[in-house]
Write an enzyme that holds these catalytic residues in place. Structure first.
Site, PDB file in Angstrom:
ATOM      1  N   ARG A   1      58.073  12.187  -0.098  1.00 51.60           N
ATOM      2  CA  ARG A   1      59.294  12.193   0.732  1.00 51.60           C
ATOM      3  C   ARG A   1      59.319  11.057   1.758  1.00 51.60           C
ATOM      4  O   ARG A   1      60.390  10.656   2.220  1.00 51.60           O
ATOM      5  CB  ARG A   1      59.472  13.566   1.399  1.00 51.60           C
TER       6      ARG A   1
ATOM      7  N   GLU B   1      57.310  16.463   3.385  1.00 51.15           N
ATOM      8  CA  GLU B   1      56.893  15.081   3.600  1.00 51.15           C
ATOM      9  C   GLU B   1      55.382  14.908   3.675  1.00 51.15           C
ATOM     10  O   GLU B   1      54.848  14.302   4.604  1.00 51.15           O
ATOM     11  CB  GLU B   1      57.554  14.537   4.879  1.00 51.15           C
TER      12      GLU B   1
ATOM     13  N   LYS C   1      65.723  18.872   6.890  1.00 50.63           N
ATOM     14  CA  LYS C   1      65.186  18.332   8.145  1.00 50.63           C
ATOM     15  C   LYS C   1      66.190  18.656   9.241  1.00 50.63           C
ATOM     16  O   LYS C   1      67.363  18.272   9.143  1.00 50.63           O
ATOM     17  CB  LYS C   1      65.008  16.821   8.058  1.00 50.63           C
TER      18      LYS C   1
ATOM     19  N   GLU D   1      72.705   4.263   4.062  1.00 48.39           N
ATOM     20  CA  GLU D   1      71.798   5.255   3.447  1.00 48.39           C
ATOM     21  C   GLU D   1      72.002   5.285   1.933  1.00 48.39           C
ATOM     22  O   GLU D   1      71.059   5.519   1.175  1.00 48.39           O
ATOM     23  CB  GLU D   1      72.028   6.654   4.047  1.00 48.39           C
TER      24      GLU D   1
ATOM     25  N   HIS E   1      64.881   3.293  13.639  1.00 43.36           N
ATOM     26  CA  HIS E   1      64.890   4.290  14.722  1.00 43.36           C
ATOM     27  C   HIS E   1      64.564   3.637  16.064  1.00 43.36           C
ATOM     28  O   HIS E   1      65.138   3.986  17.099  1.00 43.36           O
ATOM     29  CB  HIS E   1      63.837   5.380  14.445  1.00 43.36           C
TER      30      HIS E   1
ATOM     31  N   HIS F   1      63.584   3.129   8.318  1.00 45.10           N
ATOM     32  CA  HIS F   1      63.768   3.989   9.488  1.00 45.10           C
ATOM     33  C   HIS F   1      62.778   3.688  10.616  1.00 45.10           C
ATOM     34  O   HIS F   1      63.083   3.953  11.773  1.00 45.10           O
ATOM     35  CB  HIS F   1      63.654   5.468   9.091  1.00 45.10           C
TER      36      HIS F   1
ATOM     37  N   ARG G   1      63.790  33.567  15.323  1.00 45.51           N
ATOM     38  CA  ARG G   1      62.809  33.040  14.344  1.00 45.51           C
ATOM     39  C   ARG G   1      63.423  32.706  12.987  1.00 45.51           C
ATOM     40  O   ARG G   1      62.740  32.663  11.978  1.00 45.51           O
ATOM     41  CB  ARG G   1      61.633  34.011  14.154  1.00 45.51           C
TER      42      ARG G   1
ATOM     43  N   HIS H   1      73.423   5.271  13.657  1.00 43.16           N
ATOM     44  CA  HIS H   1      72.160   5.481  12.941  1.00 43.16           C
ATOM     45  C   HIS H   1      72.101   4.646  11.651  1.00 43.16           C
ATOM     46  O   HIS H   1      71.136   3.921  11.403  1.00 43.16           O
ATOM     47  CB  HIS H   1      72.005   6.975  12.629  1.00 43.16           C
TER      48      HIS H   1
ATOM     49  N   ASN I   1      62.190   7.417   4.266  1.00 49.97           N
ATOM     50  CA  ASN I   1      62.214   6.808   5.596  1.00 49.97           C
ATOM     51  C   ASN I   1      62.280   5.279   5.527  1.00 49.97           C
ATOM     52  O   ASN I   1      62.078   4.602   6.538  1.00 49.97           O
ATOM     53  CB  ASN I   1      60.969   7.235   6.390  1.00 49.97           C
TER      54      ASN I   1
ATOM     55  N   LYS J   1      68.125  12.549  -3.921  1.00 55.82           N
ATOM     56  CA  LYS J   1      67.470  13.197  -2.783  1.00 55.82           C
ATOM     57  C   LYS J   1      66.934  14.575  -3.164  1.00 55.82           C
ATOM     58  O   LYS J   1      65.827  14.944  -2.779  1.00 55.82           O
ATOM     59  CB  LYS J   1      68.405  13.298  -1.574  1.00 55.82           C
TER      60      LYS J   1
HETATM   61  P1  NAD Z   1      77.707  12.109  13.542  1.00 58.07           P
HETATM   62  O1  NAD Z   1      77.366  13.480  13.155  1.00 58.07           O
HETATM   63  O2  NAD Z   1      77.629  11.748  14.976  1.00 58.07           O
HETATM   64  O3  NAD Z   1      79.170  11.789  13.005  1.00 58.07           O
HETATM   65  C1  NAD Z   1      79.714  10.520  13.265  1.00 58.07           C
HETATM   66  C2  NAD Z   1      81.091  10.602  13.934  1.00 58.07           C
HETATM   67  O4  NAD Z   1      82.055  10.931  12.946  1.00 58.07           O
HETATM   68  C3  NAD Z   1      81.217  11.640  15.017  1.00 58.07           C
HETATM   69  O5  NAD Z   1      81.985  11.119  16.061  1.00 58.07           O
HETATM   70  C4  NAD Z   1      81.999  12.777  14.344  1.00 58.07           C
HETATM   71  O6  NAD Z   1      82.752  13.524  15.249  1.00 58.07           O
HETATM   72  C5  NAD Z   1      82.871  12.025  13.388  1.00 58.07           C
HETATM   73  N1  NAD Z   1      83.277  12.726  12.187  1.00 58.07           N
HETATM   74  C6  NAD Z   1      82.512  13.497  11.379  1.00 58.07           C
HETATM   75  N2  NAD Z   1      83.185  13.823  10.268  1.00 58.07           N
HETATM   76  C7  NAD Z   1      84.413  13.279  10.384  1.00 58.07           C
HETATM   77  C8  NAD Z   1      85.554  13.236   9.539  1.00 58.07           C
HETATM   78  N3  NAD Z   1      85.530  13.768   8.328  1.00 58.07           N
HETATM   79  N4  NAD Z   1      86.654  12.608   9.981  1.00 58.07           N
HETATM   80  C9  NAD Z   1      86.655  11.990  11.200  1.00 58.07           C
HETATM   81  N5  NAD Z   1      85.596  11.961  12.025  1.00 58.07           N
HETATM   82  C10 NAD Z   1      84.483  12.594  11.609  1.00 58.07           C
HETATM   83  O7  NAD Z   1      76.792  11.025  12.771  1.00 58.07           O
HETATM   84  P2  NAD Z   1      76.279  10.907  11.271  1.00 58.07           P
HETATM   85  O8  NAD Z   1      76.266   9.468  10.984  1.00 58.07           O
HETATM   86  O9  NAD Z   1      76.964  11.837  10.368  1.00 58.07           O
HETATM   87  O10 NAD Z   1      74.776  11.430  11.384  1.00 58.07           O
HETATM   88  C11 NAD Z   1      73.790  10.708  12.095  1.00 58.07           C
HETATM   89  C12 NAD Z   1      72.675  11.656  12.459  1.00 58.07           C
HETATM   90  O11 NAD Z   1      72.085  12.168  11.269  1.00 58.07           O
HETATM   91  C13 NAD Z   1      71.556  11.018  13.251  1.00 58.07           C
HETATM   92  O12 NAD Z   1      71.245  11.825  14.341  1.00 58.07           O
HETATM   93  C14 NAD Z   1      70.395  10.987  12.288  1.00 58.07           C
HETATM   94  O13 NAD Z   1      69.155  11.087  12.929  1.00 58.07           O
HETATM   95  C15 NAD Z   1      70.679  12.177  11.423  1.00 58.07           C
HETATM   96  N6  NAD Z   1      70.077  12.139  10.081  1.00 58.07           N
HETATM   97  C16 NAD Z   1      69.411  13.220   9.659  1.00 58.07           C
HETATM   98  C17 NAD Z   1      68.856  13.241   8.386  1.00 58.07           C
HETATM   99  C18 NAD Z   1      68.178  14.477   7.899  1.00 58.07           C
HETATM  100  O14 NAD Z   1      67.567  14.418   6.832  1.00 58.07           O
HETATM  101  N7  NAD Z   1      68.290  15.583   8.583  1.00 58.07           N
HETATM  102  C19 NAD Z   1      69.013  12.141   7.549  1.00 58.07           C
HETATM  103  C20 NAD Z   1      69.722  11.032   8.003  1.00 58.07           C
HETATM  104  C21 NAD Z   1      70.263  11.040   9.286  1.00 58.07           C
HETATM  105  N1  GLY Z   2      66.304  11.188   5.755  1.00 54.47           N
HETATM  106  C1  GLY Z   2      64.922  11.362   5.479  1.00 54.47           C
HETATM  107  C2  GLY Z   2      64.571  12.656   4.839  1.00 54.47           C
HETATM  108  O1  GLY Z   2      65.393  13.509   4.660  1.00 54.47           O
HETATM  109  O2  GLY Z   2      63.436  12.876   4.531  1.00 54.47           O
END
Ligand code: NAD
Ligand code: GLY
Length: 361
Positions: free
Chosen positions: A241, A237, A143, A185, A252, A248, A121, A264, A245, A227
């Protein structure tokens, strides 16, 4: 050291902007998280690059460091991977004091965070983002979650980390395409919140692309400030917030219909262009403003359009979006550059025209 505070009703925590991992142990001590089990979660790529240096740093504050490595990529952002995390946690008798360390991009942060939110939890977790996207966006704001049956992030929780530790030097190893995806972003923040920041990006684009340290660091700081402010005002949200999006809803849908062939951030860029065009049709954005965003996205080699994708499938996919309320899709629409509003009053015709703008046959 540059510190930014996130203050929400559930937690107050710092974002630390650093150029190495050297300060990590100190922050752990300051946050009173030493002398307990810690588990680094990283995907295979990040594990190879940064696990050892982070592990060494953690070993100065605890005797018990565990590591769990998972397969990289959005296609692994699912409940099966989370199940594997839980099994590892249980096998190693993680308890409510164990700290999960999310070392990696948004995929890692979202999943490690979700596992921490739900195991026993809720156990503490720390974000150490290593992609540009994660440093400017996903590591901040709590998130967490996974994709489910083709719907992005549909299983998840709001769960804030203990702190966010950004080591900007990790971006040196990031593949160029991933860096560009993060820039979508970054540009988003300019579009939704600050014309000045958008202009800063236009002016500094060369230095950003060549990863000039001071400019990069300033850019990441500004994104985190923007942010942190939004999340501090509306953690879960219920209103403000939603603006984060921007791009998105259509983005998405493109991401899932393409089965994650595009990144993404690339899909968010396309989604932003689609709603900019929708707003241009409404007379709320000028042709010139739309062009400015297009040019900036193009400068960072982000796609401006895609082809051979069913527009109808993209439209239908949008109804699986978390933000659909009473079968109406929520949109974040721009008013010029630097201001947005949210609405469900968008017709199917407007949406199809917006999709047409970025999906060419
Ligand atoms: P990811 O985590 O898949 O990383 C992208 C690639 O880069 C991967 O292959 C990883 O292994 C590689 N990598 C990471 N750091 C590295 C480094 N320093 N050097 C070399 N390679 C490296 O993708 P991302 O673009 O970081 O994240 C996308 C995800 O984030 C999506 O799933 C999206 O939905 C999510 N997201 C979440 C929020 C939130 O608020 N929680 C906001 C935006 C996006
Ligand atoms: N990336 C959207 C949020 O964090 O709300």
């Amino acid at each position: 050291m540059k510190n930014i505070a996130v203050v929400t009703p559930t937690k107050q925590y710092p974002i630390l902007l650093e150029q190495s991992f050297d300060g990590l142990a100190n922050v752990i001590k300051e946050q009173k998280l030493s002398d307990r089990k810690m588990c680094i979660i990283a995907d295979k790529n990040v594990d190879k690059l940064y696990k050892e240096v982070v592990k060494k740093e953690l070993q100065t504050v605890t005797d018990e460091v565990y590591c769990y490595c998972f397969s990289a990529g959005e296609q692994h952002k699912n409940l099966e991977t989370i199940r594997n995390f839980y099994e590892f946690y249980q096998q190693n008798r993680f308890d409510r004091k164990t700290v999960i360390i999310a070392l990696g991009g948004g995929v890692c942060g979202d999943m490690a965070g979700f596992s921490a939110a739900t195991y026993l939890r809720g156990i503490p977790f720390v974000q150490i983002p290593t992609t540009l996207l994660a440093q400017v966006d996903s590591s901040v704001g709590g998130k967490t979650g996974v994709d489910f049956h083709g719907a992005k992030n549909n299983i998840g929780a709001f769960y804030q980390p203990e702190f966010v530790y950004i080591n900007t030097s990790t971006l040196k190893t990031l593949p160029k395409r991933e860096f560009s995806a993060g820039m979508a972003e970054v540009i988003k923040y300019g579009c939704i919140l600050s014309k000045d920041f958008f202009q800063y990006l236009q002016q500094q684009k060369q230095d950003i692309l060549s990863m000039q340290h001071d400019v990069l660091s300033e850019m990441i700081k500004q994104c985190c400030l923007l942010k942190a402010d939004v999340v501090s005002k509306d953690e879960k949200e219920s209103g403000l917030r939603e603006i984060l999006n921007f791009g998105h809803t259509i983005g998405h849908a493109i991401e899932t219909v393409l089965d994650f062939q595009l990144l993404h951030g690339e899909c968010v860029g396309l989604g932003m262009l689609a709603v900019l065009e929708l707003a241009r049709e409404r007379g709320q954005v000028t042709e010139q403003e739309l062009k400015k965003v297009q040019e900036l996205l193009a400068y960072f080699e982000l796609p401006l359009s895609i082809n051979q994708v069913s527009k109808e499938r993209i439209y239908q996919q949008m109804f699986l979006d978390k933000k659909v309320k009473q079968n109406k899709i929520r949109f974040v629409l721009p008013k010029g550059i630097g201001e947005v509003y949210t609405t469900s009053e968008v017709s199917e015709n407007e949406i199809m025209k917006a999709i047409d703008f970025v999906v060419k046959i």
